[in-house]
Design a protein around this motif. Structure first.
Motif, PDB file in Angstrom:
ATOM      1  N   ILE A 123       0.834  -1.198   0.000  1.00 27.00           N
ATOM      2  CA  ILE A 123       0.000   0.000   0.000  1.00 27.00           C
ATOM      3  C   ILE A 123       0.873   1.254   0.000  1.00 27.00           C
ATOM      4  CG2 ILE A 123      -1.771   1.270   1.250  1.00 27.00           C
ATOM      5  CD1 ILE A 123      -2.778  -1.258  -0.027  1.00 27.00           C
ATOM      6  N   ARG A 124       1.998   1.193   0.705  1.00 22.83           N
ATOM      7  CA  ARG A 124       2.887   2.362   0.753  1.00 22.83           C
ATOM      8  C   ARG A 124       3.404   2.706  -0.634  1.00 22.83           C
ATOM      9  NH1 ARG A 124       7.665   2.155   5.054  1.00 22.83           N
ATOM     10  NH2 ARG A 124       5.778   2.095   6.363  1.00 22.83           N
ATOM     11  N   SER A 125       3.779   1.700  -1.407  1.00 20.61           N
ATOM     12  CA  SER A 125       4.243   1.947  -2.769  1.00 20.61           C
ATOM     13  C   SER A 125       3.122   2.513  -3.625  1.00 20.61           C
ATOM     14  CB  SER A 125       4.751   0.635  -3.381  1.00 20.61           C
ATOM     15  OG  SER A 125       5.041   0.802  -4.755  1.00 20.61           O
ATOM     16  N   LEU A 126       1.908   2.018  -3.438  1.00 19.50           N
ATOM     17  CA  LEU A 126       0.760   2.514  -4.184  1.00 19.50           C
ATOM     18  C   LEU A 126       0.505   3.989  -3.887  1.00 19.50           C
ATOM     19  CD1 LEU A 126      -1.694   1.650  -6.022  1.00 19.50           C
ATOM     20  CD2 LEU A 126      -2.973   1.392  -3.899  1.00 19.50           C
ATOM     21  N   LEU A 127       0.576   4.360  -2.616  1.00 23.00           N
ATOM     22  CA  LEU A 127       0.357   5.751  -2.227  1.00 23.00           C
ATOM     23  C   LEU A 127       1.448   6.655  -2.785  1.00 23.00           C
ATOM     24  CD1 LEU A 127      -0.739   5.282   1.508  1.00 23.00           C
ATOM     25  CD2 LEU A 127      -2.188   5.931  -0.427  1.00 23.00           C
ATOM     26  N   ARG A 128       2.684   6.189  -2.734  1.00 24.78           N
ATOM     27  CA  ARG A 128       3.792   7.011  -3.227  1.00 24.78           C
ATOM     28  C   ARG A 128       3.646   7.287  -4.718  1.00 24.78           C
ATOM     29  NH1 ARG A 128       7.462   4.071  -1.466  1.00 24.78           N
ATOM     30  NH2 ARG A 128       7.946   2.872  -3.344  1.00 24.78           N
ATOM     31  N   VAL A 129       3.335   6.265  -5.489  1.00 28.07           N
ATOM     32  CA  VAL A 129       3.164   6.449  -6.927  1.00 28.07           C
ATOM     33  C   VAL A 129       1.957   7.336  -7.214  1.00 28.07           C
ATOM     34  CG1 VAL A 129       2.648   5.265  -9.093  1.00 28.07           C
ATOM     35  CG2 VAL A 129       4.305   4.284  -7.506  1.00 28.07           C
ATOM     36  N   SER A 130       0.869   7.141  -6.472  1.00 23.33           N
ATOM     37  CA  SER A 130      -0.347   7.932  -6.690  1.00 23.33           C
ATOM     38  C   SER A 130      -0.106   9.399  -6.419  1.00 23.33           C
ATOM     39  CB  SER A 130      -1.480   7.408  -5.797  1.00 23.33           C
ATOM     40  OG  SER A 130      -1.783   6.062  -6.096  1.00 23.33           O
ATOM     41  N   LEU A 131       0.629   9.712  -5.352  1.00 24.12           N
ATOM     42  CA  LEU A 131       0.928  11.111  -5.043  1.00 24.12           C
ATOM     43  C   LEU A 131       1.794  11.740  -6.128  1.00 24.12           C
ATOM     44  CD1 LEU A 131       1.585  10.897  -1.190  1.00 24.12           C
ATOM     45  CD2 LEU A 131      -0.438  11.766  -2.345  1.00 24.12           C
ATOM     46  N   GLY A 132       2.723  10.978  -6.658  1.00 21.56           N
ATOM     47  CA  GLY A 132       3.552  11.498  -7.736  1.00 21.56           C
ATOM     48  C   GLY A 132       2.738  11.813  -8.973  1.00 21.56           C
ATOM     49  N   TYR A 133       1.808  10.945  -9.300  1.00 27.39           N
ATOM     50  CA  TYR A 133       0.959  11.181 -10.468  1.00 27.39           C
ATOM     51  C   TYR A 133      -0.041  12.304 -10.218  1.00 27.39           C
ATOM     52  CZ  TYR A 133       2.475   7.533 -13.683  1.00 27.39           C
ATOM     53  OH  TYR A 133       3.205   6.796 -14.581  1.00 27.39           O
TER      54      TYR A 133
END
Length: 309
Positions: A123-133
């Protein structure tokens, strides 16, 4: 850049597993049971997604009109868009089936929850990528606004300076903008991402596969880029449509206007994120971007009120 969701770690679904049939026919019975379980899971997933899409639209439109201080006639104008939501929500079962055929990610978190499976990513990786996008989408929208829309408005006014029209939202209290805006951001992100990324992407992807496909019978990379841009364009048009009656006076202008809508290129970014990480990632990015814009508007109004005082 590789499409991580499409070409990422393999995920074996019950109806995708291959096994040697037992001599007594029990293998066929087991396969039938697995298929029935998979179909039941897809039906539950489709029901959840349809409920979220419709509920998000029902919450979004009244709050958005209240935020803009519009009367009931504004709500009446929103009914066609709610109708579009209902139609696209009805296509969710088809979209889920097409996602499996086309190698599209769908909604991996919801699907795993419904099927009782473990996640294959953090989930942490998902959040990090989502914030970048989310930041990338905001930059794309701001670039279109600064490089295309503002110069066009200046040219239209003969270079005499740009005077922005006053909108009712400028009279709304900053706290109300922040609170209601946050609710609108979440509701719109959930409903619109299901409609445009999950459903429309699957339908356009099926059409694109008829023209170009790879060795796995999925749409080719070029076809996926065309689909990503096409669904973003549709996303921009649906946001432009409420303004068409006052700002645009022909279908051709409407179609051209869709190319310069900030939402068009934000939708392209969200479409790319959907292809890489799935529906939940694009929902998070969309909600974060919208919330940030409402927060900036609230801060700007608060500063203006304090300066005036």
């Amino acid at each position: 850049m590789e499409d991580e969701t499409v070409e990422g770690p393999p995920r074996i679904h019950p109806d995708d597993q291959v096994s040697e049939p037992a001599a007594d026919g029990s293998g066929d019975a087991l396969a039938a049971i697995r298929e029935a379980v998979a179909r039941a899971a897809r039906r539950r997933e489709a029901a959840i997604l349809a409920a979220l899409a419709i509920a998000g639209a029902i919450i979004e439109y009244p709050l958005a009109f209240a935020l803009k201080s519009l009367d009931r006639s504004g709500l009446v104008r929103a009914l066609p868009f709610l109708g579009v939501t209902v139609v696209l929500a009805a296509l969710i079962p088809l979209a889920l089936r097409l996602n499996g055929e086309l190698g599209l990610p769908g909604a991996p978190l919801i699907a795993a929850r419904v099927a009782g499976e473990k996640l294959h990513f953090s989930i942490r990786s998902l959040l990090r990528v989502s914030l970048g996008y989310a930041l990338l989408a905001a930059m794309a929208g701001a670039s279109v606004l600064a490089l295309v829309i503002v110069p066009m408005m200046l040219i239209q006014h003969g270079g005499a300076g740009l005077k922005l029209p006053k909108t009712p939202m400028l009279t709304v209290a900053p706290g109300r903008i922040a609170f209601v805006g946050a609710s609108v951001a979440i509701a719109a992100a959930v409903s619109e991402e299901i409609q445009f990324r999950l459903v429309l992407y699957a339908i356009l992807g099926w059409i694109a596969r008829l023209m170009s496909r790879d060795s796995r019978n999925h749409p080719g990379r070029g076809a996926l880029w065309i689909v990503t841009i096409a669904q973003g364009y549709a996303f921009g048009l649906i946001h432009l449509a409420p303004l068409a009656g006052t700002l645009l006076h022909s279908t051709s202008r409407l179609l051209i206007g869709g190319l310069v809508m900030p939402q068009t290129w934000e939708g392209v970014v969200f479409g790319r994120l959907y292809l890489r990480r799935g529906l939940e990632a694009s929902i998070i990015a969309h909600a974060v971007m919208d919330f940030a814009l409402f927060a900036l508007a609230a801060i700007g109004l608060l500063s203006a009120h304090l300066g005036a005082g």
